[in-house]
Design an enzyme around this catalytic site. Sequence first.
Site, PDB file in Angstrom:
ATOM      1  CG  ASP A  68     -17.514   5.988 -24.804  1.00 51.62           C
ATOM      2  OD1 ASP A  68     -18.376   7.153 -25.047  1.00 51.62           O
ATOM      3  OD2 ASP A  68     -16.405   5.843 -25.132  1.00 51.62           O
ATOM      4  CG  ASP A 100     -18.386   6.878 -30.738  1.00 51.09           C
ATOM      5  OD1 ASP A 100     -19.188   6.528 -31.334  1.00 51.09           O
ATOM      6  OD2 ASP A 100     -18.537   8.473 -30.448  1.00 51.09           O
ATOM      7  CB  THR A 122     -16.039  12.258 -21.497  1.00 52.95           C
ATOM      8  OG1 THR A 122     -15.773  11.015 -22.991  1.00 52.95           O
ATOM      9  CG2 THR A 122     -15.064  13.557 -22.084  1.00 52.95           C
TER      10      THR A 122
END
Length: 245
Positions: A27, A29, A189
């Site tokens: 990921d 961020d 997510t």
Amino acid sequence: MGTGVERPTTKAAVQHIFRTCAAVCFDVDSTAVVEEGIDVLAAHCGAGEVVAAWTAKAMGGSVPFDVALQERLKLIQPSAAALADVIASHPLTYSPGVQSLVAALKRDGKRVFLVSGGFRQMIEPVADGLGIAREDVVANRLFFNEDGSFAGFDRDEPTSRSGGKAVAIGRLKAAHGLSSVVMVGDGATDAEACPPADAFIGYGGVVEREAIKKLTPWYVLSMAELEAELTRSPELGGEAAAASL
């Protein structure tokens, strides 16, 4: 999901998969970088506080990601000029140790991808600095009208919606013939990506999320911990035990 992948249930199993996998997906961020890119963009456009609240909901899993993304962009209404300005004036800051970790993974023969719900235009410079090819970035894309005004985002990108990182990783595995993939990230997510990711490692080096800690047997607070694992000698019998889980 029909992936043939079962989520590992022990720390030893996740560590074994990490050491032996073909690829690692990060990921961006609050993982590869310390900021949330959309919050940086929002602050630049004068909508920082209210957008940050939506971001927290999305990362904690209390609202679907696609809903949070749409609502935040309605508030921001970024122009092409604003986006270009924020990229130039506020480049995203790498998480401590991530550059060394990515280099170590590549030396180990692993493929490295960035899989993000953030915006490609802001993430590609991050990939460049990590030595990751831009074609190995899966991220959302902002659209603009001819006059530079905001025109929406690419809804065909899998990472624009909840469950999209699982779709993205499934596609990466198929396209590149990857035998095993690990997802590293800080949010809901990212956890959703396993399966088809063979393991999910929770990262709390920027923000510790209690809800995410519950979704993985291996939750780390630094990139250095991951890099150290690459060269750690497994405990006697640990490999066999991990492989059987």
